[in-house]
Scaffold this active site. Sequence first.
Site, PDB file in Angstrom:
ATOM      1  N   ARG A  69       0.851  -1.207   0.000  1.00  0.00           N
ATOM      2  CA  ARG A  69       0.000   0.000   0.000  1.00  0.00           C
ATOM      3  C   ARG A  69       0.883   1.253   0.000  1.00  0.00           C
ATOM      4  NH1 ARG A  69      -2.272  -3.611  -0.528  1.00  0.00           N
ATOM      5  NH2 ARG A  69      -2.141  -2.696  -2.583  1.00  0.00           N
ATOM      6  N   VAL A  92      -5.745   6.299   5.003  1.00  0.00           N
ATOM      7  CA  VAL A  92      -4.364   6.172   5.468  1.00  0.00           C
ATOM      8  C   VAL A  92      -3.393   6.624   4.374  1.00  0.00           C
ATOM      9  CG1 VAL A  92      -4.904   4.397   7.168  1.00  0.00           C
ATOM     10  CG2 VAL A  92      -4.355   3.693   4.837  1.00  0.00           C
ATOM     11  N   HIS A 105      -7.406   6.990  11.448  1.00  0.00           N
ATOM     12  CA  HIS A 105      -7.033   5.570  11.342  1.00  0.00           C
ATOM     13  C   HIS A 105      -5.546   5.365  11.045  1.00  0.00           C
ATOM     14  CE1 HIS A 105     -11.482   4.380  10.431  1.00  0.00           C
ATOM     15  NE2 HIS A 105     -11.273   4.644  11.698  1.00  0.00           N
ATOM     16  N   THR A 127     -17.691   7.624   2.196  1.00  0.00           N
ATOM     17  CA  THR A 127     -17.542   6.608   3.246  1.00  0.00           C
ATOM     18  C   THR A 127     -18.841   5.810   3.356  1.00  0.00           C
ATOM     19  OG1 THR A 127     -17.111   6.234   5.607  1.00  0.00           O
ATOM     20  CG2 THR A 127     -17.965   8.396   5.025  1.00  0.00           C
ATOM     21  N   SER A 128     -18.692   4.506   3.615  1.00  0.00           N
ATOM     22  CA  SER A 128     -19.841   3.608   3.546  1.00  0.00           C
ATOM     23  C   SER A 128     -20.716   3.642   4.797  1.00  0.00           C
ATOM     24  CB  SER A 128     -19.344   2.185   3.333  1.00  0.00           C
ATOM     25  OG  SER A 128     -18.517   1.819   4.417  1.00  0.00           O
ATOM     26  N   ASN A 160     -21.696  11.084  -1.670  1.00  0.00           N
ATOM     27  CA  ASN A 160     -21.223   9.703  -1.846  1.00  0.00           C
ATOM     28  C   ASN A 160     -21.701   9.177  -3.194  1.00  0.00           C
ATOM     29  OD1 ASN A 160     -19.694   7.648  -0.617  1.00  0.00           O
ATOM     30  ND2 ASN A 160     -21.513   6.538   0.042  1.00  0.00           N
ATOM     31  N   LEU A 161     -21.130   8.064  -3.591  1.00  0.00           N
ATOM     32  CA  LEU A 161     -21.540   7.469  -4.856  1.00  0.00           C
ATOM     33  C   LEU A 161     -22.985   6.987  -4.779  1.00  0.00           C
ATOM     34  CD1 LEU A 161     -20.193   6.910  -7.564  1.00  0.00           C
ATOM     35  CD2 LEU A 161     -19.520   4.664  -6.707  1.00  0.00           C
ATOM     36  N   GLU A 162     -23.356   6.498  -3.600  1.00  0.00           N
ATOM     37  CA  GLU A 162     -24.703   5.952  -3.374  1.00  0.00           C
ATOM     38  C   GLU A 162     -25.039   6.166  -1.897  1.00  0.00           C
ATOM     39  OE1 GLU A 162     -23.704   1.981  -4.417  1.00  0.00           O
ATOM     40  OE2 GLU A 162     -22.578   1.690  -2.577  1.00  0.00           O
TER      41      GLU A 162
HETATM   42  P1  NAD Z   1     -15.524   1.822   2.289  1.00  0.00           P
HETATM   43  O1  NAD Z   1     -14.677   1.103   1.323  1.00  0.00           O
HETATM   44  O2  NAD Z   1     -16.239   1.054   3.327  1.00  0.00           O
HETATM   45  O3  NAD Z   1     -16.645   2.632   1.475  1.00  0.00           O
HETATM   46  C1  NAD Z   1     -16.320   3.422   0.367  1.00  0.00           C
HETATM   47  C2  NAD Z   1     -17.520   4.314   0.041  1.00  0.00           C
HETATM   48  O4  NAD Z   1     -17.139   5.192  -1.010  1.00  0.00           O
HETATM   49  C3  NAD Z   1     -18.754   3.542  -0.435  1.00  0.00           C
HETATM   50  O5  NAD Z   1     -19.905   4.052   0.190  1.00  0.00           O
HETATM   51  C4  NAD Z   1     -18.798   3.819  -1.945  1.00  0.00           C
HETATM   52  O6  NAD Z   1     -20.106   3.891  -2.457  1.00  0.00           O
HETATM   53  C5  NAD Z   1     -18.136   5.197  -2.009  1.00  0.00           C
HETATM   54  N1  NAD Z   1     -17.455   5.448  -3.280  1.00  0.00           N
HETATM   55  C6  NAD Z   1     -16.799   4.590  -4.102  1.00  0.00           C
HETATM   56  N2  NAD Z   1     -16.289   5.232  -5.160  1.00  0.00           N
HETATM   57  C7  NAD Z   1     -16.624   6.524  -5.011  1.00  0.00           C
HETATM   58  C8  NAD Z   1     -16.394   7.705  -5.775  1.00  0.00           C
HETATM   59  N3  NAD Z   1     -15.711   7.677  -6.936  1.00  0.00           N
HETATM   60  N4  NAD Z   1     -16.878   8.877  -5.316  1.00  0.00           N
HETATM   61  C9  NAD Z   1     -17.584   8.947  -4.149  1.00  0.00           C
HETATM   62  N5  NAD Z   1     -17.839   7.865  -3.390  1.00  0.00           N
HETATM   63  C10 NAD Z   1     -17.359   6.689  -3.811  1.00  0.00           C
HETATM   64  O7  NAD Z   1     -14.634   2.957   2.911  1.00  0.00           O
HETATM   65  P2  NAD Z   1     -14.638   3.625   4.366  1.00  0.00           P
HETATM   66  O8  NAD Z   1     -16.026   3.937   4.766  1.00  0.00           O
HETATM   67  O9  NAD Z   1     -13.629   4.725   4.293  1.00  0.00           O
HETATM   68  O10 NAD Z   1     -14.091   2.497   5.368  1.00  0.00           O
HETATM   69  C11 NAD Z   1     -12.988   1.737   4.990  1.00  0.00           C
HETATM   70  C12 NAD Z   1     -11.827   1.674   5.964  1.00  0.00           C
HETATM   71  O11 NAD Z   1     -10.734   1.153   5.179  1.00  0.00           O
HETATM   72  C13 NAD Z   1     -11.318   2.978   6.508  1.00  0.00           C
HETATM   73  O12 NAD Z   1     -11.119   2.781   7.841  1.00  0.00           O
HETATM   74  C14 NAD Z   1      -9.950   3.219   5.850  1.00  0.00           C
HETATM   75  O13 NAD Z   1      -8.952   3.447   6.816  1.00  0.00           O
HETATM   76  C15 NAD Z   1      -9.588   1.933   5.162  1.00  0.00           C
HETATM   77  N6  NAD Z   1      -9.189   2.148   3.735  1.00  0.00           N
HETATM   78  C16 NAD Z   1      -8.450   3.223   3.391  1.00  0.00           C
HETATM   79  C17 NAD Z   1      -8.117   3.459   2.069  1.00  0.00           C
HETATM   80  C18 NAD Z   1      -7.303   4.699   1.725  1.00  0.00           C
HETATM   81  O14 NAD Z   1      -6.610   5.225   2.586  1.00  0.00           O
HETATM   82  N7  NAD Z   1      -7.373   5.197   0.504  1.00  0.00           N
HETATM   83  C19 NAD Z   1      -8.542   2.574   1.080  1.00  0.00           C
HETATM   84  C20 NAD Z   1      -9.312   1.446   1.475  1.00  0.00           C
HETATM   85  C21 NAD Z   1      -9.626   1.244   2.803  1.00  0.00           C
END
Ligand code: NAD
Length: 239
Positions: free
Chosen positions: A61, A96, A112, A180-181, A205-207
């Site tokens: 990552r 992160v 986180h 965020t989901s 959000n996307l949805e």
């Molecule tokens: P999640 O993966 O649970 O949810 C992602 C959300 O983003 C969903 O609701 C989805 O519909 C939405 N989404 C997807 N593509 C999108 C777009 N183009 N535009 C707008 N919305 C969009 O993520 P979460 O709620 O952040 O929880 C996941 C946990 O995993 C966190 O604690 C995080 O630390 C970790 N994580 C971090 C990363 C990162 O740092 N980039 C990546 C993956 C997971």
Amino acid sequence: MQKMQKKNIVVLTGAGISAESGLGTFRDNNGLWEKHRVEDVATPEAFERNPELVYRFYNERRKQLFSDIEPNPAHYALAKLEQALGERFLLVTQNVDNLHERAGSKRILHMHGELLSAFCCYSEKRFVLTGDIDVNSRCECCTPAQPVRPDIVWFGEMPYHMESISKALQQADVFISIGTSGNVYPAAGFVREANFYGAQTIELNLEPSENGTDFQAAEYGKAGEVVPRFVDNLIAELN
Ligand code: NAD
């Protein structure tokens, strides 16, 4: 409506804001993070069971951040909002990655943890980390030197900065949740806290997220399109 420049705004971001930059989310991949089950790479038990896998996962990552990953318009829009609001703005991210900082955000709390940080398992001190770490890596803060781990808050651990976040939510006039989901607590509970203290709460959000009905307003679509438009409208209200 009260002038925006008098408003305190708290923004919460999740993996969705970085999706268009090429970083995978969980929920859009059947609950897998870059092909791994959360239980295998993001819990203290996983680290105890198979530290090599966990080190390798976060090394990958971290490496990804030095590949062709770039902030997208949503990251830049939030940096612009911060510039407009100064200390009335706080960005809380569950991410992160370092894309918010690379877009110019400064008033940011990583609840986180961060990929570019390591954590001494003995002293609990944190260090800047850019390369790989493994079971043989040792800290520089202890004598004798102690093992280090990724500075990531795993499932079941207490997120960072909870006191500051709670204080900001109590003073917030507007709370905006982006990408965020609504599955991961305590972050998923922030909207209720903000509602309780009288903030206007908005989801981008996307949805609709798991806790989508807790928000007073919502806009759905890709963060890279929805967030810049939303921020421009908000800034126009400032003037
Ligand atoms: P999640 O993966 O649970 O949810 C992602 C959300 O983003 C969903 O609701 C989805 O519909 C939405 N989404 C997807 N593509 C999108 C777009 N183009 N535009 C707008 N919305 C969009 O993520 P979460 O709620 O952040 O929880 C996941 C946990 O995993 C966190 O604690 C995080 O630390 C970790 N994580 C971090 C990363 C990162 O740092 N980039 C990546 C993956 C997971």
